[in-house]
Scaffold this active site. Structure first.
Site, PDB file in Angstrom:
ATOM      1  CG  HIS A 115      -0.354   0.021   2.531  1.00 30.69           C
ATOM      2  ND1 HIS A 115       0.369  -1.034   3.040  1.00 30.69           N
ATOM      3  CD2 HIS A 115      -0.347   0.972   3.511  1.00 30.69           C
ATOM      4  CE1 HIS A 115       0.782  -0.742   4.258  1.00 30.69           C
ATOM      5  NE2 HIS A 115       0.366   0.475   4.570  1.00 30.69           N
ATOM      6  CG  HIS A 145       0.101   4.307   4.730  1.00 29.51           C
ATOM      7  ND1 HIS A 145      -0.664   3.566   5.603  1.00 29.51           N
ATOM      8  CD2 HIS A 145      -0.722   5.274   4.233  1.00 29.51           C
ATOM      9  CE1 HIS A 145      -1.887   4.052   5.639  1.00 29.51           C
ATOM     10  NE2 HIS A 145      -1.946   5.092   4.816  1.00 29.51           N
ATOM     11  CG  ASP A 195       4.997   2.569   7.447  1.00 31.92           C
ATOM     12  OD1 ASP A 195       4.128   2.932   6.645  1.00 31.92           O
ATOM     13  OD2 ASP A 195       4.732   1.901   8.469  1.00 31.92           O
ATOM     14  CG  HIS A 196       4.082  -0.541   4.350  1.00 32.60           C
ATOM     15  ND1 HIS A 196       4.180  -1.867   4.703  1.00 32.60           N
ATOM     16  CD2 HIS A 196       3.613   0.110   5.452  1.00 32.60           C
ATOM     17  CE1 HIS A 196       3.796  -2.014   5.960  1.00 32.60           C
ATOM     18  NE2 HIS A 196       3.454  -0.828   6.437  1.00 32.60           N
ATOM     19  CG  HIS A 205      -3.996   0.093   6.747  1.00 32.17           C
ATOM     20  ND1 HIS A 205      -3.972   0.562   8.043  1.00 32.17           N
ATOM     21  CD2 HIS A 205      -2.801   0.443   6.199  1.00 32.17           C
ATOM     22  CE1 HIS A 205      -2.820   1.174   8.264  1.00 32.17           C
ATOM     23  NE2 HIS A 205      -2.093   1.112   7.160  1.00 32.17           N
ATOM     24  CG  ASP A 232       0.572  -1.685   7.743  1.00 33.73           C
ATOM     25  OD1 ASP A 232       1.423  -2.571   7.929  1.00 33.73           O
ATOM     26  OD2 ASP A 232       0.810  -0.466   7.878  1.00 33.73           O
ATOM     27  CG  HIS A 290       4.070  -2.524  11.115  1.00 33.87           C
ATOM     28  ND1 HIS A 290       4.970  -1.492  11.305  1.00 33.87           N
ATOM     29  CD2 HIS A 290       3.255  -2.128  10.109  1.00 33.87           C
ATOM     30  CE1 HIS A 290       4.702  -0.515  10.451  1.00 33.87           C
ATOM     31  NE2 HIS A 290       3.668  -0.885   9.705  1.00 33.87           N
TER      32      HIS A 290
END
Length: 252
Positions: free
Chosen positions: A49, A51, A53-54, A109, A130, A169
């Protein structure tokens, strides 16, 4: 983990040594070092996705590995995306590889979140980003319980129970702490929590899980449990409604 608690993965077809990265996670230099160390020919990035941090670092990876494909949902605006995919689309690592990847749209998400399912040589794995964690689920940033319920129960929940779950995570210990607050008598959960604490105390990851284990221990996959329904009856007006209960678990 990447960053402090993110997971990125290197998926490799051992018959060809061709591979893919699942989520660069904003750490392209670290990911690239692993690729070079393992001497894998990486041809694509599978981004769950949008975001940071991905998907963060995709553009840098494109500079480090020319001609690499960056795969992402046609809905999410994934950094550096060169090829969009839709629900149930099947892709291969390369023309030389028979390792097939099924892209599963798993909204909730983000509305364009993709989970990547791989079945190869009797092993089944799913990279859930996530969406589904060990012992938990992602926050409903763009979606709602109406979106997440079919994602968890109809899409991911219909996979083979022994599918290995590789999530985005390392949240397991805190997830289990919450799970025990709503499902305190669950013996499977109590044992899983003890195992997770031991693993983390020894610096080891708690992934992968399996889908069958998640149905035993994860409150987001146990909305039909009478124990959880009773536990949340004071904050959920209709705990027998699975979507309302899922929303109540997320808000608890």
């Amino acid at each position: 983990p990447l960053n402090s608690d993110n997971y990125g993965y290197l998926l490799v077809d051992e018959s060809t040594n061709i591979g893919a990265v699942v989520d660069v996670s904003g750490q392209p230099e670290i990911v690239y070092d692993v690729i070079k160390r393992e001497q894998v020919e990486v041809r694509m990035i599978l981004t769950t996705h949008k975001h940071w941090d991905h998907a963060g670092g995709n553009e840098i990876m494109k500079k480090l590995i020319p001609n690499i494909e960056v795969i992402g949902s046609s809905i999410d605006n994934v950094e550096g995306c060169t090829r969009t995919v839709v629900d149930n689309e099947e892709i291969y690592l390369s023309n030389d590889s028979n390792l097939k990847i099924r892209c599963i749209l798993t909204p909730g998400h983000t509305m364009g979140h993709i989970s990547y399912y791989v079945e190869h040589n009797n092993e089944k794995v799913c990279f859930t980003g996530d969406c589904l964690f060990v012992g938990g689920a992602g926050k409903f940033f763009e979606g709602s319980a109406n979106d997440m319920y079919p994602t968890l129960y109809n899409k991911l929940g219909s996979l083979d129970p022994e599918t290995k779950i590789y999530c985005g995570h390392e949240y397991t210990v805190s997830n289990y702490r919450f799970a025990l607050s709503v499902d305190p008598k669950n013996s499977y959960l109590i044992e899983a929590n003890e195992d997770a604490i031991s693993l983390r105390n020894n610096g080891k990851p708690t992934v992968p899980s399996t889908l069958s284990k998640e149905f035993q221990t994860n409150p987001f996959l146990r909305v039909k449990s009478s124990d959880i329904q009773f536990s949340l009856c004071q904050v959920c007006s209709n705990p027998s409604d699975p979507i309302e209960l899922l929303a109540a678990i997320r808000e608890a």
